[in-house]
Design an enzyme around this catalytic site. Sequence first.
Site, short mmCIF file in Angstrom:
data_model
loop_
_atom_site.label_atom_id
_atom_site.label_comp_id
_atom_site.label_asym_id
_atom_site.label_seq_id
_atom_site.Cartn_x
_atom_site.Cartn_y
_atom_site.Cartn_z
N SER A 255 0.84 -1.19 0.00
CA SER A 255 0.00 0.00 0.00
C SER A 255 0.88 1.24 0.00
O SER A 255 2.10 1.15 0.08
CB SER A 255 -0.91 0.00 1.22
OG SER A 255 -0.13 0.26 2.38
N LYS A 256 0.20 2.38 -0.07
CA LYS A 256 0.89 3.67 -0.17
C LYS A 256 1.99 3.84 0.87
O LYS A 256 3.02 4.43 0.61
CB LYS A 256 -0.11 4.80 0.02
CG LYS A 256 -0.91 5.08 -1.22
CD LYS A 256 -1.66 6.39 -1.08
CE LYS A 256 -2.72 6.48 -2.15
NZ LYS A 256 -4.09 6.35 -1.66
N ARG A 257 1.73 3.30 2.08
CA ARG A 257 2.73 3.60 3.10
C ARG A 257 4.05 2.87 2.85
O ARG A 257 5.06 3.19 3.45
CB ARG A 257 2.18 3.36 4.51
CG ARG A 257 2.00 1.97 4.89
CD ARG A 257 1.07 1.77 6.06
NE ARG A 257 0.61 0.43 5.95
CZ ARG A 257 1.36 -0.63 6.25
NH1 ARG A 257 2.57 -0.47 6.74
NH2 ARG A 257 0.91 -1.83 6.08
N GLY A 259 5.50 3.04 -0.07
CA GLY A 259 6.20 3.85 -1.09
C GLY A 259 5.34 3.99 -2.32
O GLY A 259 4.11 3.97 -2.22
#
Length: 486
Positions: A255-257, A259
Site C-alpha cells: 500500500s501507499k505507506r 512507497g
Amino acid sequence: MTQNTAVRVRFAPSPTGHIHVGNARTALFNYLFARSMGGTFVLRIEDTDLERSTVASEQLIYEDLKWLGLNWDEGEGKGGAYGPYRQTERFDIYNEATDKLLREGKAYHCFCTKEELEAAREQALKEGRPPLYNGKCKSIPREEAERRIEAGEKPAIRFHADKPNVVVRDLIHGDVEFPTNAFGDFIIVRPDGVPVYNYAVVIDDALMKITHVLRGDDHLPNTPKQVLLFDALGYTTPLFAHIPMILGPDRSKLSKRHGNTSVEQFRSAGYLPEAMINFMALLSWSPEGEDELFNMNELIDRFTLDRVSSSAAVFDFDKLKWMNGMYIRSADINTITALAVPHLMAAGQVTPEFVTGEMERLAKMVASVRDNFEVIGDAPKYMSVYFDEIPEPDEESREILDLPTTRAVLETFLKLIDDYHWLAVDIYKDCAKQVGKDTGAKGKALYMALRVGMTGKTKGPELDLFVPLMPVEKLKERLKRTLERI
Ligand code: GLU
C-alpha cells in the site's frame, strides 16, 4: 509452446485512477499469456461504479498500459467483434440476461428496504444464524412484482442461489470449494438498475468469449457467485487463474505507506517501463534457471501459467532500483537524456533553450554519470557537477586543498588554459602533464587537485570526459573560486 489462437484473456480495470502495480502485474500476466499462446488480449472498462468511475481515469489507464507496452487487441481504439468494451454501454445486454433469469425463475425482484434488510440481519446474528437474505421476496409472484414496479417501486434483483456448494477450478490454487450458504441469494442488479460487478463480469466474460480469467486472488471469494451465474445463464465457465497478491517488505498488503504504488508514480520517479515489466513479471512467476533480466520478448517466450506460484510475492523496492539501474545503463543514451531533461529542468539546471541548442553536449554529460543512476530522478544529483556552483569543500576535498602543491597546480593550469574556449581531451591531457612537469606534482597531488579545483569534489565523472564538456570560462571561474578557499 503450443499455439492456441482460441485463447482469449482480458484485463478489466475499473477507471478510478492510475493503475496500481498489483493491477499492472495482472495486466502483464494476461498480456504475456495471450502473446505466448498466440491468443487475444482484450481491454474492458468496468465503469459500473458510477460515482467512482471517470472518463479522465480511463485515459490514465490507457496511458499507463501504453507506457508499459501492454498493447491490447480489442477494446478502446481497437474495436473488436465483441464490443462495446465499456460496461456502461452494455446495459441492454445485461437487461436481456436479467429478463431471461427472471423468466426462468432463477432470479427474483426484492422489494426489501435497507432498514428491513438491516433488521433481518441483526435478528439473524442475534439468533446465531449466518446473516443471509431471509428469502422474504422469493415467493412474490412475477405479476405482482411487475404491478409494484409499474406503481413506482424500485426493487433490486436477487439471484436464487439454490446449489449447496460450488467448486471453483483454479489453475493456480487447484479446486477450491465454497458453500453457497456463505452468501445466500445475492443481489445482481441494484434498485437503480445498475448490475453489480459479479453479474456484469460474468455476462461480459461469456459474451466476449474469454477462455481464461487471470486476475488478483482478492477476487477468489467472488468467483463461486460468478460460477453459479455462468451455469444459470447457460454459459461455458472460463478457466480461472487467481494470481497471488503483492506484499510490502513488511509482508502486509502493498500500500501507499510502503512507497510508490501506482504505475504513474514509478514513471515520474524515473523508472523505465522495461525495468517495471521485468520486475513485475517476477512477482509470483519465475522462469526456469537463475537469470533475472528479461525483455518483453524473452518473457513471452518463457511465460507459462504453471510457473505462477500460489504464494504472495514481496515487492522488493531495492531490487527494482537495481534492475532499473541495469536498464538505464544499457539503454540508448539519447533516450536516457530525453527522460532526464524534465528532472534537470525541475532542478533549475537546464533551460529549454539549452536543451534544444546543446542536446549533443547534454547527452555526453549524461553519459558520463548515468552509471550511477538507479532512477532517472537521480540525474540532477549527479549532473550537479556540470551545472551547479561548486560546493564548499568537504573533509576529503579539504585534504587535497591542503596539499603543499595544490595552489601551484591550480595556478599553473589556469595559466595554461587561459587562451582556450574549450579544451579538447588531448589538449586537456597535455596541459595536465605540463602542470605535473612544472610543479613536480604527481598522481593524486596532480589529478585530485585538478578535480577538486574544477568540481569541488573528490568524486565524479572522469576528468577526460568532464573537462571537454565545460566551457573554459566556467572552469576558470571555478579554479579561481577554489584558490580562494586554499
Ligand atoms: N474491475 C475489477 C477490478 O478492477 C475486475 C476484476 C476481474 O478481473 O474480474 O478489480
